[in-house]
Design a protein around this motif. Sequence first.
Motif, PDB file in Angstrom:
ATOM      1  N   UNK A  78       0.809  -1.216   0.000  1.00  0.00           N
ATOM      2  CA  UNK A  78       0.000   0.000   0.000  1.00  0.00           C
ATOM      3  C   UNK A  78       0.844   1.269   0.000  1.00  0.00           C
ATOM      4  N   UNK A  79       2.093   1.156   0.452  1.00  0.00           N
ATOM      5  CA  UNK A  79       2.934   2.345   0.593  1.00  0.00           C
ATOM      6  C   UNK A  79       3.759   2.643  -0.654  1.00  0.00           C
ATOM      7  N   UNK A  80       3.719   1.772  -1.647  1.00  0.00           N
ATOM      8  CA  UNK A  80       4.585   1.923  -2.817  1.00  0.00           C
ATOM      9  C   UNK A  80       4.262   3.179  -3.622  1.00  0.00           C
ATOM     10  N   UNK A  94       3.730   6.117  -2.522  1.00  0.00           N
ATOM     11  CA  UNK A  94       4.177   7.346  -1.866  1.00  0.00           C
ATOM     12  C   UNK A  94       5.666   7.591  -2.097  1.00  0.00           C
ATOM     13  N   UNK A  95       6.021   8.851  -2.226  1.00  0.00           N
ATOM     14  CA  UNK A  95       7.428   9.228  -2.211  1.00  0.00           C
ATOM     15  C   UNK A  95       7.905   9.249  -0.758  1.00  0.00           C
ATOM     16  N   UNK A  96       9.214   9.063  -0.497  1.00  0.00           N
ATOM     17  CA  UNK A  96       9.693   9.145   0.884  1.00  0.00           C
ATOM     18  C   UNK A  96       9.277  10.436   1.584  1.00  0.00           C
ATOM     19  N   UNK A  97       9.301  11.536   0.841  1.00  0.00           N
ATOM     20  CA  UNK A  97       8.957  12.833   1.424  1.00  0.00           C
ATOM     21  C   UNK A  97       7.486  12.919   1.818  1.00  0.00           C
ATOM     22  N   UNK A  98       6.652  12.017   1.265  1.00  0.00           N
ATOM     23  CA  UNK A  98       5.230  12.005   1.617  1.00  0.00           C
ATOM     24  C   UNK A  98       4.976  11.330   2.956  1.00  0.00           C
ATOM     25  N   UNK A  99       6.004  10.651   3.478  1.00  0.00           N
ATOM     26  CA  UNK A  99       5.819   9.891   4.702  1.00  0.00           C
ATOM     27  C   UNK A  99       6.798  10.285   5.803  1.00  0.00           C
ATOM     28  N   UNK A 100       7.871  10.949   5.462  1.00  0.00           N
ATOM     29  CA  UNK A 100       8.949  11.187   6.421  1.00  0.00           C
ATOM     30  C   UNK A 100       9.467  12.616   6.338  1.00  0.00           C
ATOM     31  N   UNK A 101       8.597  13.560   6.508  1.00  0.00           N
ATOM     32  CA  UNK A 101       8.998  14.964   6.517  1.00  0.00           C
ATOM     33  C   UNK A 101       8.050  15.750   7.419  1.00  0.00           C
ATOM     34  N   UNK A 152       4.854  16.500   5.538  1.00  0.00           N
ATOM     35  CA  UNK A 152       3.923  15.372   5.427  1.00  0.00           C
ATOM     36  C   UNK A 152       3.148  15.186   6.723  1.00  0.00           C
ATOM     37  N   UNK A 153       3.832  15.310   7.841  1.00  0.00           N
ATOM     38  CA  UNK A 153       3.180  15.122   9.137  1.00  0.00           C
ATOM     39  C   UNK A 153       2.157  16.224   9.410  1.00  0.00           C
ATOM     40  N   UNK A 154       2.505  17.442   9.061  1.00  0.00           N
ATOM     41  CA  UNK A 154       1.574  18.561   9.243  1.00  0.00           C
ATOM     42  C   UNK A 154       0.339  18.370   8.365  1.00  0.00           C
ATOM     43  N   UNK A 155       0.559  17.836   7.167  1.00  0.00           N
ATOM     44  CA  UNK A 155      -0.535  17.657   6.219  1.00  0.00           C
ATOM     45  C   UNK A 155      -1.452  16.495   6.605  1.00  0.00           C
ATOM     46  N   UNK A 156      -0.861  15.379   7.044  1.00  0.00           N
ATOM     47  CA  UNK A 156      -1.667  14.190   7.326  1.00  0.00           C
ATOM     48  C   UNK A 156      -0.990  13.350   8.413  1.00  0.00           C
ATOM     49  N   UNK A 157      -1.078  13.780   9.687  1.00  0.00           N
ATOM     50  CA  UNK A 157      -0.401  13.046  10.753  1.00  0.00           C
ATOM     51  C   UNK A 157      -0.907  11.612  10.905  1.00  0.00           C
ATOM     52  N   UNK A 158      -2.184  11.367  10.616  1.00  0.00           N
ATOM     53  CA  UNK A 158      -2.720  10.012  10.746  1.00  0.00           C
ATOM     54  C   UNK A 158      -2.044   9.063   9.752  1.00  0.00           C
ATOM     55  N   UNK A 159      -1.864   9.518   8.511  1.00  0.00           N
ATOM     56  CA  UNK A 159      -1.197   8.699   7.498  1.00  0.00           C
ATOM     57  C   UNK A 159       0.238   8.398   7.908  1.00  0.00           C
ATOM     58  N   UNK A 160       0.951   9.423   8.367  1.00  0.00           N
ATOM     59  CA  UNK A 160       2.347   9.239   8.754  1.00  0.00           C
ATOM     60  C   UNK A 160       2.447   8.262   9.923  1.00  0.00           C
ATOM     61  N   UNK A 161       1.536   8.385  10.877  1.00  0.00           N
ATOM     62  CA  UNK A 161       1.592   7.478  12.020  1.00  0.00           C
ATOM     63  C   UNK A 161       1.243   6.041  11.620  1.00  0.00           C
ATOM     64  N   UNK A 162       0.371   5.866  10.658  1.00  0.00           N
ATOM     65  CA  UNK A 162       0.077   4.511  10.180  1.00  0.00           C
ATOM     66  C   UNK A 162       1.338   3.866   9.610  1.00  0.00           C
TER      67      UNK A 162
END
Length: 250
Positions: A45-47, A49-56, A59-69
């Motif tokens: 499911x994570x393929x 996403x770019x790394x910056x979409x999950x680890x910046x 990204x966290x400000x935009x969608x903290x729930x996604x990053x925490x998943x």
Amino acid sequence: MAPSSLSVAEAAARLRQARRVAVLTGAGISAESGIPTFRDAQSGLWARFRPEDLASPEAYHRDPELVWQWYAGRYRDVMAAEPNAGHRLLVQLERQVGEGFSLITQNVDGLHARAGSRDPVELHGTLLSSRCERCGHVQPLPPPDQFTPPPVCERCGARGRPNVVWFGEYLPPDALSAAEDAFDRAEVALVIGTSAQVYPAAGLAAETLRAGGVVIEINPEPTDLSMQVQLSLRDTASVGLRRLLEPDEA
């Protein structure tokens, strides 16, 4: 000018005699425990996403729930893994060297500490804890089967973020200073399972070389560091460490 080369036997002897040893580890040492690299973990499911979409921070400000998943899944994966022979051999080396031993890791999986390493310096943080967004308090995550993100700070009640260094963030100053000091003072330095491309960690070996110390690289593939060090072993972490620490068995 490249330093003089050493044989495996000569490097093993220097390591046995050294009273100050610094070690830098990267993803390669955890590969033998089944831990994927950061980008390899972006599968399924994570393929998409770019790394910056999950680890910046963005990204966290935009969608903290996604990053925490994403991070909760990685946390489950590392806690299901076990330290391997490479981790355990470094514990053996630490006991051999004593107080002059320093272990620096770019990994966030916590496997060095679980193997028994006394006080590894985690340059990029750890998946095993969270850091409060408000007060900065760091606390361990609950066991994976009891963890529902996001964590709540036990001190002030605010939300906690993953306690890792993201793209666009600086390394913790205390951790970086400890790493630079260890490599500057090292008689022998080991660089294990890292591509030697991510700075400032990639520059640590140069500190040892400038000070006249010996640098030994262990990596199955050549890196930018390979031609600069006294010995570069084309081995996995556990095999290379065994050749250096247990030459009679290797």
